[in-house]
Design an enzyme around this catalytic site. Structure first.
Site, PDB file in Angstrom:
ATOM      1  N   ALA A  65       0.881  -1.231  -0.035  1.00 28.38           N
ATOM      2  CA  ALA A  65      -0.135   0.108   0.194  1.00 28.38           C
ATOM      3  C   ALA A  65       0.913   1.099  -0.027  1.00 28.38           C
ATOM      4  O   ALA A  65       2.160   1.220   0.207  1.00 28.38           O
ATOM      5  CB  ALA A  65      -0.755  -0.183   1.272  1.00 28.38           C
ATOM      6  N   GLY A 108       0.571  -4.726   1.096  1.00 30.39           N
ATOM      7  CA  GLY A 108      -0.434  -4.866   0.359  1.00 30.39           C
ATOM      8  C   GLY A 108      -0.354  -5.631  -1.137  1.00 30.39           C
ATOM      9  O   GLY A 108      -1.408  -6.012  -1.845  1.00 30.39           O
ATOM     10  N   GLU A 111      -0.666  -9.127  -0.511  1.00 32.14           N
ATOM     11  CA  GLU A 111      -2.295  -9.167  -0.148  1.00 32.14           C
ATOM     12  C   GLU A 111      -3.029  -9.223  -1.267  1.00 32.14           C
ATOM     13  O   GLU A 111      -4.074 -10.077  -1.649  1.00 32.14           O
ATOM     14  CB  GLU A 111      -2.779  -8.359   0.839  1.00 32.14           C
ATOM     15  CG  GLU A 111      -2.159  -8.481   2.399  1.00 32.14           C
ATOM     16  CD  GLU A 111      -2.264  -6.998   3.227  1.00 32.14           C
ATOM     17  OE1 GLU A 111      -1.876  -6.068   2.945  1.00 32.14           O
ATOM     18  OE2 GLU A 111      -3.031  -7.154   3.928  1.00 32.14           O
ATOM     19  N   GLU A 131       4.496  -4.888   7.357  1.00 33.57           N
ATOM     20  CA  GLU A 131       3.859  -3.973   8.045  1.00 33.57           C
ATOM     21  C   GLU A 131       4.394  -3.709   9.433  1.00 33.57           C
ATOM     22  O   GLU A 131       4.115  -2.727  10.119  1.00 33.57           O
ATOM     23  CB  GLU A 131       2.296  -4.305   8.095  1.00 33.57           C
ATOM     24  CG  GLU A 131       1.301  -4.069   6.900  1.00 33.57           C
ATOM     25  CD  GLU A 131       1.813  -5.340   5.883  1.00 33.57           C
ATOM     26  OE1 GLU A 131       2.299  -6.225   6.261  1.00 33.57           O
ATOM     27  OE2 GLU A 131       0.779  -5.154   4.923  1.00 33.57           O
TER      28      GLU A 131
HETATM   29  C1  HXC Z   1       5.220   4.258  -1.079  1.00 28.52           C
HETATM   30  C2  HXC Z   1       6.901   3.384  -1.944  1.00 28.52           C
HETATM   31  C3  HXC Z   1       6.716   2.024  -1.472  1.00 28.52           C
HETATM   32  C4  HXC Z   1       5.402   2.019  -0.757  1.00 28.52           C
HETATM   33  C5  HXC Z   1       8.375   1.734  -2.427  1.00 28.52           C
HETATM   34  N1  HXC Z   1       8.428   2.717  -2.780  1.00 28.52           N
HETATM   35  N2  HXC Z   1       7.281   1.156  -1.786  1.00 28.52           N
HETATM   36  N3  HXC Z   1       6.064   4.372  -1.901  1.00 28.52           N
HETATM   37  N4  HXC Z   1       4.748   3.395  -0.708  1.00 28.52           N
HETATM   38  N5  HXC Z   1       4.815   0.817  -0.119  1.00 28.52           N
HETATM   39  C6  HXC Z   1       8.770   4.269  -3.391  1.00 28.52           C
HETATM   40  C7  HXC Z   1      10.131   4.540  -2.717  1.00 28.52           C
HETATM   41  O1  HXC Z   1       9.678   5.578  -1.702  1.00 28.52           O
HETATM   42  C8  HXC Z   1      10.977   5.196  -3.753  1.00 28.52           C
HETATM   43  O2  HXC Z   1      10.400   6.376  -3.875  1.00 28.52           O
HETATM   44  C9  HXC Z   1      10.689   4.164  -4.952  1.00 28.52           C
HETATM   45  O3  HXC Z   1       9.384   3.763  -4.426  1.00 28.52           O
HETATM   46  C10 HXC Z   1      11.580   3.231  -5.115  1.00 28.52           C
HETATM   47  O4  HXC Z   1      11.759   2.429  -3.895  1.00 28.52           O
HETATM   48  P1  HXC Z   1      13.244   2.287  -3.362  1.00 28.52           P
HETATM   49  O5  HXC Z   1      12.975   2.138  -1.766  1.00 28.52           O
HETATM   50  O6  HXC Z   1      14.096   3.550  -3.650  1.00 28.52           O
HETATM   51  O7  HXC Z   1      13.845   1.098  -4.124  1.00 28.52           O
HETATM   52  P2  HXC Z   1      14.804  -0.180  -3.416  1.00 28.52           P
HETATM   53  O8  HXC Z   1      15.951   0.365  -2.676  1.00 28.52           O
HETATM   54  O9  HXC Z   1      14.986  -0.982  -4.630  1.00 28.52           O
HETATM   55  O10 HXC Z   1      14.050  -1.124  -2.261  1.00 28.52           O
HETATM   56  C11 HXC Z   1      12.783  -1.698  -2.629  1.00 28.52           C
HETATM   57  C12 HXC Z   1      11.979  -2.216  -1.416  1.00 28.52           C
HETATM   58  C13 HXC Z   1      11.591  -0.840  -0.689  1.00 28.52           C
HETATM   59  C14 HXC Z   1      12.763  -3.161  -0.748  1.00 28.52           C
HETATM   60  C15 HXC Z   1      10.776  -2.764  -2.026  1.00 28.52           C
HETATM   61  O11 HXC Z   1      10.973   0.094  -1.381  1.00 28.52           O
HETATM   62  C16 HXC Z   1      10.601  -1.118   0.441  1.00 28.52           C
HETATM   63  O12 HXC Z   1      11.019  -1.368   1.526  1.00 28.52           O
HETATM   64  N6  HXC Z   1       9.401  -0.614   0.236  1.00 28.52           N
HETATM   65  C17 HXC Z   1       8.204  -0.717   1.132  1.00 28.52           C
HETATM   66  C18 HXC Z   1       7.810  -2.094   1.511  1.00 28.52           C
HETATM   67  C19 HXC Z   1       6.921  -1.842   2.473  1.00 28.52           C
HETATM   68  O13 HXC Z   1       6.848  -1.710   3.864  1.00 28.52           O
HETATM   69  N7  HXC Z   1       5.587  -2.425   2.085  1.00 28.52           N
HETATM   70  C20 HXC Z   1       4.331  -2.533   3.031  1.00 28.52           C
HETATM   71  C21 HXC Z   1       3.685  -0.964   2.897  1.00 28.52           C
HETATM   72  S1  HXC Z   1       2.469  -1.251   4.177  1.00 28.52           S
HETATM   73  P3  HXC Z   1      11.570   7.753  -4.121  1.00 28.52           P
HETATM   74  O14 HXC Z   1      10.353   8.799  -4.277  1.00 28.52           O
HETATM   75  O15 HXC Z   1      12.339   7.818  -2.827  1.00 28.52           O
HETATM   76  O16 HXC Z   1      12.161   7.436  -5.419  1.00 28.52           O
HETATM   77  C22 HXC Z   1       1.238  -2.023   3.356  1.00 28.52           C
HETATM   78  C23 HXC Z   1      -0.179  -2.563   4.367  1.00 28.52           C
HETATM   79  C24 HXC Z   1      -0.407  -1.403   5.058  1.00 28.52           C
HETATM   80  O17 HXC Z   1       1.036  -2.533   2.385  1.00 28.52           O
HETATM   81  C25 HXC Z   1      -1.607  -1.878   5.833  1.00 28.52           C
HETATM   82  C26 HXC Z   1      -1.881  -1.204   7.170  1.00 28.52           C
HETATM   83  C27 HXC Z   1      -2.330   0.146   6.951  1.00 28.52           C
END
Ligand code: HXC
Length: 257
Positions: A65, A108, A111, A131
């Site tokens: 998400a 997400g 999911e 999360e």
């Molecule tokens: C918003 C995101 C994102 C996310 C990545 N990006 N994942 N933006 N929401 N979930 C954005 C980054 O900020 C970055 O933007 C760009 O995408 C590229 O990501 P990088 O991190 O630079 O890439 P990399 O170094 O290759 O790392 C990839 C990754 C990392 C390991 C997947 O992006 C990551 O850990 N992302 C978050 C994963 C996560 O926690 N997902 C769960 C979300 S919560 P910029 O602008 O900096 O270039 C969820 C449910 C929530 O899904 C439910 C409860 C409310």
């Protein structure tokens, strides 16, 4: 105009939905959610479409998400919007959904992949529910669907540590339907979707409904449900055609009725 967060197209009887936010690794913001679900709802209702293929990119199916969109919200806003509620509409569809996962399927993204009915993964696929690392928990069904899919031991490991699971382990634990080389992932998913779409649509929908029913009911009731649906299909034109075609040693010509 901003670029559309999804690319929607049709190939034969397969409706295709490709996530298209490459710069955000296909993070699922509200606009993306709405676009995915609206496209899927339309395909479900379209008699010319027999299966949906859901794809991301090579680097990411979806990295979750959209964290940036959520980060400053408070509880009452999340509750008032019933954040993520729209995804439920995707899970109510009767048309089969095939997901093709390469790269990250996190939060997400994992999911969403689990909302699909058949999950094809390339070897680069990485699944996770990170999360907990954000101070929250899965909000699109992860704690429930993952547990029903892979059992307590693996689900607890994933949600409590937030670790990423490689494609091979995901396949071993029963999260993935087919694990293939990355270069074959899209073609395999296309083939699976085309195969499903090539069958009688009501039969495919009822097969899906019956399997999903197993998650909701005790065995005895589930078996009765299955038998009644099976009986019901004997009033369809496609049952008569399918069985006649077998007896006559020819391919069936489905009318999807
Ligand atoms: C918003 C995101 C994102 C996310 C990545 N990006 N994942 N933006 N929401 N979930 C954005 C980054 O900020 C970055 O933007 C760009 O995408 C590229 O990501 P990088 O991190 O630079 O890439 P990399 O170094 O290759 O790392 C990839 C990754 C990392 C390991 C997947 O992006 C990551 O850990 N992302 C978050 C994963 C996560 O926690 N997902 C769960 C979300 S919560 P910029 O602008 O900096 O270039 C969820 C449910 C929530 O899904 C439910 C409860 C409310």
């Amino acid at each position: 105009a901003a670029e559309s967060p999804v690319i929607v197209s049709r190939e034969g009887r397969v409706g295709r939905i490709r996530l298209n936010r490459p710069k955000a690794l296909n993070a699922l913001d509200a606009a993306t959610m709405e676009a995915v679900v609206a496209a899927a709802v339309a395909f479900d209702a379209d008699p010319e479409v027999g299966a949906i293929l859901l794809l991301g990119s090579e680097k990411a199916f979806a990295a979750g998400a959209d964290i940036k969109e959520m980060k400053d919200k408070d509880g009452s806003e999340m509750y008032a919007a019933d954040w993520f509620r729209r995804w439920e509409d995707l899970t109510r569809l009767r048309i089969p959904i095939v997901a093709c996962v390469q790269g990250y399927a996190l939060g997400g993204g994992c999911e969403l992949a689990m909302m699909a009915d058949v999950l094809v993964a390339g070897r680069s696929a990485k699944f996770g529910q990170p999360e907990i690392t954000l101070g929250v928990l899965p909000g699109m069904g992860g704690s429930q669907r993952l547990t029903k899919s892979v059992g307590k031991a693996k689900a607890m490991d994933m949600v409590l540590t937030g670790r990423m699971v490689e494609a091979e382990e995901a396949e071993r634990m029963g999260l993935v339907s087919r694990l293939v080389a990355d270069e074959d992932a899209v073609a395999t998913a296309e083939e699976v979707a085309a195969t499903i779409a090539g069958f009688s649509k009501p039969a495919a929908m009822m097969n899906k409904e019956a399997v999903l029913n197993a998650f909701e009911t005790p065995l005895t009731q589930g078996l009765v449900f299955e038998r009644r649906v099976f009986h019901g299909l004997f009033s369809s034109a496609d049952q008569a055609e399918g069985m006649a075609a077998f007896a006559e040693k020819r391919p069936a010509e489905w009318t999807h009725r």
